[in-house]
Every structure is written in structure tokens, then in C-alpha cells.
Motif scaffolding. Structure first.
Motif, mmCIF file in Angstrom:
data_model
loop_
_atom_site.group_PDB
_atom_site.id
_atom_site.type_symbol
_atom_site.label_atom_id
_atom_site.label_comp_id
_atom_site.label_asym_id
_atom_site.label_seq_id
_atom_site.Cartn_x
_atom_site.Cartn_y
_atom_site.Cartn_z
ATOM 1 N N GLU A 176 0.889 -1.217 -0.063
ATOM 2 C CA GLU A 176 0.525 -0.082 -0.083
ATOM 3 C C GLU A 176 1.368 1.128 -0.148
ATOM 4 O O GLU A 176 0.814 2.134 -1.178
ATOM 5 C CB GLU A 176 -0.860 0.240 0.899
ATOM 6 N N ALA A 177 1.581 1.294 1.066
ATOM 7 C CA ALA A 177 2.733 2.138 0.987
ATOM 8 C C ALA A 177 2.846 2.649 -0.469
ATOM 9 O O ALA A 177 3.454 4.103 -1.005
ATOM 10 C CB ALA A 177 3.406 2.134 2.065
ATOM 11 N N LEU A 178 4.087 1.529 -0.827
ATOM 12 C CA LEU A 178 5.033 1.958 -2.327
ATOM 13 C C LEU A 178 3.827 2.459 -3.625
ATOM 14 O O LEU A 178 4.317 2.757 -3.938
ATOM 15 C CB LEU A 178 6.103 0.921 -2.709
ATOM 16 N N ALA A 179 2.774 1.566 -3.457
ATOM 17 C CA ALA A 179 1.722 2.372 -4.730
ATOM 18 C C ALA A 179 1.878 3.556 -4.603
ATOM 19 O O ALA A 179 1.452 3.685 -5.815
ATOM 20 C CB ALA A 179 0.256 0.813 -4.692
ATOM 21 N N ASP A 180 1.270 4.163 -3.235
ATOM 22 C CA ASP A 180 0.711 5.495 -3.152
ATOM 23 C C ASP A 180 2.185 6.645 -3.087
ATOM 24 O O ASP A 180 1.799 7.402 -3.828
ATOM 25 C CB ASP A 180 0.034 5.914 -1.688
ATOM 26 N N ILE A 181 3.335 6.422 -2.572
ATOM 27 C CA ILE A 181 4.309 6.525 -3.072
ATOM 28 C C ILE A 181 4.638 7.066 -4.151
ATOM 29 O O ILE A 181 4.957 8.211 -4.931
ATOM 30 C CB ILE A 181 5.614 6.338 -2.037
ATOM 31 N N GLY A 182 4.826 5.672 -5.091
ATOM 32 C CA GLY A 182 4.913 5.993 -6.503
ATOM 33 C C GLY A 182 4.157 6.685 -7.332
ATOM 34 O O GLY A 182 4.349 7.556 -8.193
ATOM 35 N N THR A 183 2.802 6.323 -6.995
ATOM 36 C CA THR A 183 2.073 7.330 -7.843
ATOM 37 C C THR A 183 1.983 8.490 -7.858
ATOM 38 O O THR A 183 2.627 9.573 -8.571
ATOM 39 C CB THR A 183 0.322 6.860 -7.272
ATOM 40 N N ARG A 184 2.153 8.901 -6.443
ATOM 41 C CA ARG A 184 2.357 10.768 -5.972
ATOM 42 C C ARG A 184 3.566 11.643 -5.976
ATOM 43 O O ARG A 184 3.249 12.294 -6.269
ATOM 44 C CB ARG A 184 2.309 10.872 -4.843
ATOM 45 N N LEU A 185 5.221 10.159 -6.185
ATOM 46 C CA LEU A 185 6.220 11.389 -6.447
ATOM 47 C C LEU A 185 5.978 10.639 -8.047
ATOM 48 O O LEU A 185 6.849 12.255 -8.609
ATOM 49 C CB LEU A 185 7.297 9.773 -6.416
ATOM 50 N N LYS A 186 5.526 10.358 -8.873
ATOM 51 C CA LYS A 186 5.899 10.676 -10.416
ATOM 52 C C LYS A 186 4.689 11.793 -10.671
ATOM 53 O O LYS A 186 5.063 12.317 -11.681
ATOM 54 C CB LYS A 186 5.008 9.095 -11.548
ATOM 55 N N LYS A 187 3.219 11.716 -10.067
ATOM 56 C CA LYS A 187 2.735 13.038 -10.049
ATOM 57 C C LYS A 187 3.635 14.180 -10.233
ATOM 58 O O LYS A 187 2.965 14.862 -10.838
ATOM 59 C CB LYS A 187 1.663 13.327 -9.341
ATOM 60 N N ILE A 188 4.397 14.608 -9.080
ATOM 61 C CA ILE A 188 5.218 15.193 -8.658
ATOM 62 C C ILE A 188 6.431 15.683 -9.847
ATOM 63 O O ILE A 188 6.436 17.094 -10.011
ATOM 64 C CB ILE A 188 6.151 15.062 -7.482
ATOM 65 N N ILE A 189 6.551 14.466 -10.063
ATOM 66 C CA ILE A 189 7.926 14.463 -11.317
ATOM 67 C C ILE A 189 7.356 15.451 -12.405
ATOM 68 O O ILE A 189 8.189 16.022 -13.413
ATOM 69 C CB ILE A 189 8.486 13.206 -11.203
ATOM 70 N N ASP A 190 5.685 14.806 -12.593
ATOM 71 C CA ASP A 190 4.919 15.133 -13.660
ATOM 72 C C ASP A 190 4.699 16.479 -13.900
ATOM 73 O O ASP A 190 5.170 17.242 -15.495
ATOM 74 C CB ASP A 190 4.241 14.441 -14.426
ATOM 75 N N GLU A 191 4.659 17.495 -12.672
ATOM 76 C CA GLU A 191 3.975 18.087 -13.218
ATOM 77 C C GLU A 191 5.121 18.660 -12.510
ATOM 78 O O GLU A 191 5.225 20.651 -13.468
ATOM 79 C CB GLU A 191 3.206 18.403 -11.861
ATOM 80 N N HIS A 192 6.600 18.808 -12.368
ATOM 81 C CA HIS A 192 7.500 20.185 -11.888
ATOM 82 C C HIS A 192 8.786 19.626 -12.478
ATOM 83 O O HIS A 192 9.868 20.949 -12.090
ATOM 84 C CB HIS A 192 7.297 20.405 -10.292
#
Length: 707
Positions: A64-80
Motif C-alpha cells: 500500500e505504501a509503495l503504490a501511493d508513494i510511487g503514484t504521488r512521486l511520479k505526479k510531482i515529477i510530471d508536474e514540476h
């Protein structure tokens, strides 16, 4: 060290029977089994409940932790952009991350790796490289004289260095200690120079004045293997001993005597010290240490300081990191490299070709401090005050909130993040502000292959003594799982940590298990004066007394002295911090009852005369204030302190007290990082490191009276 195991758990840690390591153990090592069996240890992944800083968490699975961390980190990288992801860690704390953190960041495209080694040893390595291309290691076994700048190794702190000094003295060697306090090492020194706090660079300019004027330097080495000697000599001539005595508070006679002892008793060594790392003249101070080694002929000679280079048959962590894959366009975005470049990619770029020419590899990330972003610049970007946003922070065994200067800024930065991931043993103040806290293993619970953090070519294997409890994992496993969460599993292709070690040792012809069974210490043959065949790993191929790199970066190429800012009438005392009490390592250990019983409260030290003048009594609680912040602390009156100087211990918080924003388990009340500015006059220019050795302060009694 040696462990004793019962029913699968380590019950005792003792020093090795090997004469090389006998008695190299401190109270932290002895209490390690109780530390890691502490009931407050984080054993399972934790996810924050409520607003950031709530201090409340719930158990989740690693998946659970890694799925959410991966999704959120990829979103940050995509946006910023990938530079919006920062990592703060220290191999001094975690043991090692095997170069995998930088490897993943370099593939993803982020240059914003920061560490406490920016204040402690890593910056020293980077500055030493400007002078002669590598960071040397003292040959204690053969030296005749040891010089300690403020460093105070003891029986429970820096024990191996303490034992080495004892051996040097036992065979008739000399010890010179420079310290405002009459420390334990000063007590046993042949010469003690009670210099004013923060005046290291001026003292060394005085030493060079004596050494040059009296012809005590190695003329042959200087003529053949250095550049810039005449320019340096002119700069040194600006520092007659009368001026140096005024700056340092030591007599001209004592300064000259120490300089002569260092230059004539040799070979001599100046071991690393965190003290010179943390001053407004730090770059000049570290450069002057390297220059003293060189001009006296103590560089890469028996009994002097060895330039070891890479082990020829073991893959280094610098190679694993793959810095060559980070595009130059991303290197240029590294925060702080514009204003304070020395330990950034920009500051170290001119060393890439010389490093490959001499040492066979383009990147030498010694003590992991040679390609860092500037911590203060990263925190400003995290707080929304930088050239671009940083929105994700990974803090690994680091307690980032308390590990750097200007804690008010760091708190603002952490509260402005979209994602904070912490790997830890306990719920530190930093962990209490995280989105996820992931459980880390300990040095008893994993195999390790120590290489001096890229400093040495000596390897020391450490075997696993027990399985980690709960779902605790190593930094290897942490980064392997993060790579998977980012969809980049190929970046960590080894199935296990042991498999990674086997791969690193392949050219040596052994696997890790055999290596660990065979060697307590493994080194390739150590040769001296290697520069006679290769030259030095600098742009000129020589020891650069006048630094071409600093010159090209727009800084003074020669060491210099900046006078202290004018006195501040509102803050009439002077403080220094950064001192680690022997029971604790950095901000850690305060949850261990046996250690806490020895040092239950934070205590400042002042001299009897200062205590009398300020109306202070032993054990009373006061506040210490600077223009940056304030802490509560007990008074300790110590005869070995000079008048007017206040010693503040590093890293205080109380794990047993209230968690969450507001208290943060006492960090908001006791942490010395609140007192330390990170800008203006209290900053080293070339590195951008804060001045922790001589800050104006005042003491406020509990009744509110300022003293």
C-alpha cells in the motif's frame, strides 16, 4: 566488534579480539542490542492520519505504501520536473545506501541530494580535492605528531582515533591541540593553544608565516610539485604573528612553537575535524590544512597523510551512483550551485578529467560530499522561495528537521511539501511530519561492506548477526522498492544485498560470504608518492596552493581571513554548537534508557566567571537566544570553558514527550538548530555552510531577565 547471539537475537556487543580493533568500542556500541530492541522502534510501515504534523499514524502494508508513494512521486515529477524531488540522508547514519539513492536520482534526473556531511567531513573532502585531487587519510601507525583542531576524541566518542593517539604518544610522538576549551585531549597534549572560537584559518596563516620565514617547508616538493607558492607567500606575509595573536588570542611565542613542532617533528598529520567544517572561514580553513600537509612534505608519505584512490578490484559506490548519466542541463539546476558551488556538480566539474587521469574514474564522490546540493538552498526551494519548487522529500536515517541550520526555515519547508517519506528506527520529529514512515534495519541486522565512504581503499566486511524485527528493511531494499514503485526496477537489478556485494567483488574472485569469512580488513597494496608517476588529480597536475578552480568560479584563489562581524550589544555572549555528547550520535539515542540516564537533559557549559557575571547557578533552567531562535537548557558550570563562551549540545529532543506539530517531542523547545542562522555574515562564502563556532547569543533566566 563481535556479537553474542541467543535465540536469534543479539544480547551482547563487545570489541574485537583482533589487536587492531581491541577496545575500539563506545557506550553506543555496548548498548546497541537494547537500542534496537526498544519498544518504541518502528517495525511496520506507517501512514499519516490527519493533517501534516498531526503526529498520528496508522499501520499499512509495504505494498500500500509503495503504490501511493510511487503514484504521488511520479505526479510531482510530471508536474514540476525531476528536480522537484530532494533526498536528505547520511551514510554516517545509515551505514550506507550503496550508492543506490544517487543512482536512481541520476537516472530520474534530480540533482538535489543533500546530507549532514555538508557540515561534517563531506565538505572537507570536496575542499581537499581542490588542492590535490583526493581526500587523504592519516597514517597514525607511523606519524610523529598529531594536530587536533577542536576535535576531542575520547573513550566513548571517536574511540579508534582516541586509541591511535594514545599509541602515538606511547611511542614518543607529539600531540598539539587547538581548542578554546581545555578539553580531555588538551589535557594530555604536548601543546595546547586556547584559540578564540572560529579562528582556525587565522591560526594556520600564522603557522605558515613561521614555516615560510624560517625555511621549515619542503623546498624540493614545493618547487617540483606545487603551483602558486609565491602568491601564497605574499598572502601569508599579510599575517605577522602580532596580527594572528590578536585574532586568535594566543601569544606569538605559542603560535610559533606549535608551527615549529608541526613542521620539524614530522611526518605529522592533521586528522579530519568537524570544527573547521562549520565556520564562516571554513573553505579557507580546510584549504590551509591541506596546504600545510603539502608544503611540509607530509602528503602521501609514510607517517603523513595517504592518498588512497580507488580499490582496483572492488566496484566503488561512486561507480554505482552513475553520475555521468545525469544530464548537464539537470546538473546546472542543482540548488545552491550558483552562489555557493564548491561541493556541487559545478564546483567539482573541473576535477572530472584529472580524476579519471590519475584515479581511473571521472567521479569520486568521497564521503558522499562531492556532488551535493546546498542544503539551505534546497530548504528555501521547498519553502517556495527558490528558483523552482521542490515538493517531495525523502529523509533516510537523517532527522532532517534538526540536522541542519535554521530550523524555522526547515519546518516551513517541510510543511510546504506534497510528499514526505522517512525511513527510520523511531518517530523522530522529522518522521512526525511525514506522510509515510518506513521501518529501517540496523547494522546488526544486515551484512555490510565498509569502504570509508569512498575515502579509503580499505574494505571491512561486517556480517549479519540477526534478522531484522517486524518488517524492517535495509536501505538496499528501500531503494530497490522505490525503483519498482517508479516503474524503474531495472535500476536495481540485484535480487539481494548479498548479490550486489558479490557483483562488486567479482574482479577479486570471491563472493561476499567468502570475503567476510576471510578478511577482517582487506586492502590493496598501499603505495606512497604515487604522484611521482601520475601527478595530482588537479587541473594543473600539481598541488594547487593557488586554486585554479576557485579562481575560475570567481572566488579568491588563495586562503584568506574574514574578520568577525561587529559585536551585537543585545547578544553579548558567544556560543558554539555542533558538539555531540558521547552518549548520543547526532540526534539519535535519546530513547535508550541506559544512555538517557547518563545524560538526561540538555546542558550548556559556561566558565565559573561567566556564570558569576550572569548570575547563573549549576543545574538551573534558562533560555539561550540568538536572532534566529531560542532553546531551553540547563546550566553547567565548567572550569575548562573560557570566559564569555557558551557551549550548546547538538541534537536534543525528548522522544517520550508529546508528538505532533507544536511540540514535536521537544524539538521545538530544545533543538540547537533553532539557534543557527544560515545566511549573511554567518555563512562560508564558497560552500554556503553555516557558522556554528562563534554566534552572538544571550542567556535569559526563567524569570524573564536577560543576562
Amino acid at each position: 566488534m563481535v556479537t553474542e547471539v541467543q535465540k536469534g537475537r543479539v544480547t551482547r556487543v563487545r570489541s574485537s579480539d583482533n589487536p587492531l580493533f581491541k577496545d575500539n568500542i563506545c557506550i553506543k556500541g555496548i548498548t546497541a542490542p537494547k537500542n534496537f530492541a526498544n519498544p518504541d522502534r518502528v517495525l511496520y510501515p506507517q501512514r499519516r492520519v490527519g493533517e501534516r504534523g498531526s503526529g498520528k499514524f496508522e499501520r499499512v502494508s509495504w505494498e500500500e505504501a509503495l503504490a501511493d508513494i510511487g503514484t504521488r512521486l511520479k505526479k510531482i515529477i510530471d508536474e514540476h520536473g525531476p528536480e522537484a524531488w530532494a533526498v536528505s540522508t547520511s551514510q554516517w547514519n545509515t551505514g550506507t545506501d550503496h550508492g543506490l539513492g544517487r543512482r536512481i536520482m541520476n537516472h530520474v534526473g534530480s540533482p538535489n541530494w543533500i546530507s549532514g556531511v555538508a557540515l561534517c567531513a563531506g565538505n572537507t573532502a570536496a575542499v581537499n580535492r581542490l588542492t590535490y585531487g583526493w581526500y587523504p587519510w592519516p597514517d597514525y601507525d607511523n606519524t610523529n605528531c598529531v594536530v587536533l583542531f577542536g576535535h576531542n576524541p575520547g573513550k566513548n566518542s571517536w574511540v579508534p582515533v582516541y586509541n591511535q593517539i594514545q599509541r602515538v604518544k606511547a611511542r614518543g610522538g607529539k600531540l598539539i591541540v587547538l581548542d578554546p576549551r581545555k578539553s580531555e585531549c588538551a589535557e594530555m597534549a604536548d601543546l595546547w593553544l586556547p584559540l578564540k572560537v572560529g579562528s582556525d584559518a587565522a591560526m594556520m596563516l600564522g603557522w605558515l608565516k613561521v614555516i615560510f620565514d624560517e625555511g621549515l617547508y619542503d623546498r624540493t616538493f614545493v618547487d617540483r610539485w606545487t603551483i602558486g607558492f609565491e602568491d601564497l607567500r605574499k598572502r601569508v606575509d599579510e599575517f605577522p604573528l602580532s596580527r594572528v595573536a590578536e585574532i586568535t588570542g594566543c601569544s606569538p611565542e605559542l603560535i610559533a612553537r606549535a608551527a615549529r613542532m608541526y613542521a620539524t617533528m614530522g611526518p605529522s598529520v592533521i586528522p579530519w575535524t568537524p570544527i573547521t567544517d562549520q565556520q564562516r572561514n571554513s573553505t579557507s580553513g580546510i584549504r590551509l590544512q591541506s596546504i600545510l600537509r603539502a608544503v611540509c612534505g607530509y602528503l602521501d608519505v609514510p607517517g603523513g597523510e595517504a592518498l588512497m584512490g580507488f580499490h582496483p578490484k572492488i566496484v566503488s559506490e561512486s561507480e554505482i551512483e552513475m553520475h555521468h548519466l545525469l544530464p548537464e542541463s539537470q546538473k546546472a539546476k542543482q540548488l545552491g550551485s550558483d552562489a555557493h558551488p564548491v561541493f556541487t556538480y559545478r564546483g567539482q566539474a573541473a576535477l572530472r578529467e584529472p580524476c579519471k587521469r590519475v584515479w581511473g574514474h571521472e567521479y569520486a564522490n568521497q564521503v558522499t560530499g562531492c556532488f551535493m546540493a546546498n542544503p539551505s538552498a534546497v530548504f528555501r526551494a521547498m519553502a517556495g522561495e527558490g528558483p523552482y519548487p521542490v515538493k517531495a522529500l525523502f529523509s533516510i536515517g537523517n532527522n532532517t528537521l534538526m540536522g541542519f541550520a535554521n530550523m524555522p526555515l526547515i519546518l516551513k519547508a517541510l510543511l510546504n511539501q506534497d510528499l514526505i517519506v522517512v525511513q527510520e528506527h523511531v518517530m523522530t520529529p522529522t518522521a512526525q511530519l511525514a506522510d509515510y514512515v518506513l521501518p529501517g534495519d540496523s547494522w546488526l541486522e544486515r551484512p555490510w561492506m565498509f569502504d570509508g565512504y569512498g575515502w579509503l581503499s580499505i574494505y571491512k566486511p561486517s556480517q549479519k548477526s540477526m534478522e531484522p524485527p517486524g518488517e524492517c528493511t535495509s536501505t538496499f531494499e528501500f531503494w530497490k522498492r522505490i525503483a519498482g514503485a517508479l516503474g524503474r526496477s531495472e535500476l536495481v537489478p540485484w535480487p539481494t544485498l548479498e548479490a550486489l556485494y558479490d557483483w562488486r567483488l567479482k574482479a577479486l574472485g570471491v563472493d561476499f560470504e567468502t570475503f567476510a569469512e576471510t578478511y577482517e580488513v582487506h586492502a590493496d597494496k598501499l603505495e606512497f608518492r604515487k604522484y611521482e608517476q601520475t601527478g595530482f588529480a588537479t587541473p594543473s597536475g600539481k598541488v594547487e596552493l593557488r586554486s585554479s578552480i576557485l579562481d575560475d568560479l570567481g572566488f579568491d584563489p588563495l586562503p584568506y581571513w574574514r574578520d568577525a562581524p561587529p559585536p551585537d550589544a543585545d547578544y553579548p555572549l558567544t556560543m558554539f554548537t555542533g558538539v555531540r555528547e558521547a552518549e548520543y550520535f547526532q540526534t539519535g539515542g535519546r530513547h535508550v534508557p541506559e544512555l538517557r540516564a547518563r545524560k538526561p537533559e540538555p546542558v550548556l557549559f559556561v566558565s565559573p566567571a561567566t556564570a558569576k557575571a550572569q548570575g547563573l547557578s549549576e543545574g538551573e533552567w534558562v533560555s539561550v537566544e540568538t536572532r534566529t531562535g531560542a532553546v531551553d537548557i540547563q546550566v553547567g558550570v565548567r572550569a575548562n570553558m573560557p570566559d564569555g563562551l557558551v557551549r550548546i549540545p547538538h541534537g536534543w529532543w525528548k522522544p517520550e514527550t508529546e508528538r505532533g506539530l507544536g511540540k514535536l517531542s521537544g524539538a521545538m523547545q530544545y533543538a540547537d538548530a533553532q539557534l543557527c542562522p544560515d545566511d549573511g555574515d554567518y555563512l562560508d562564502i564558497e560552500q554556503g555552510v553555516p557558522h556554528l563556532k562563534g554566534l552572538p547569543c544571550r542567556i535569559v533566566k526563567r524569570g524573564g531577565a536577560t543576562t
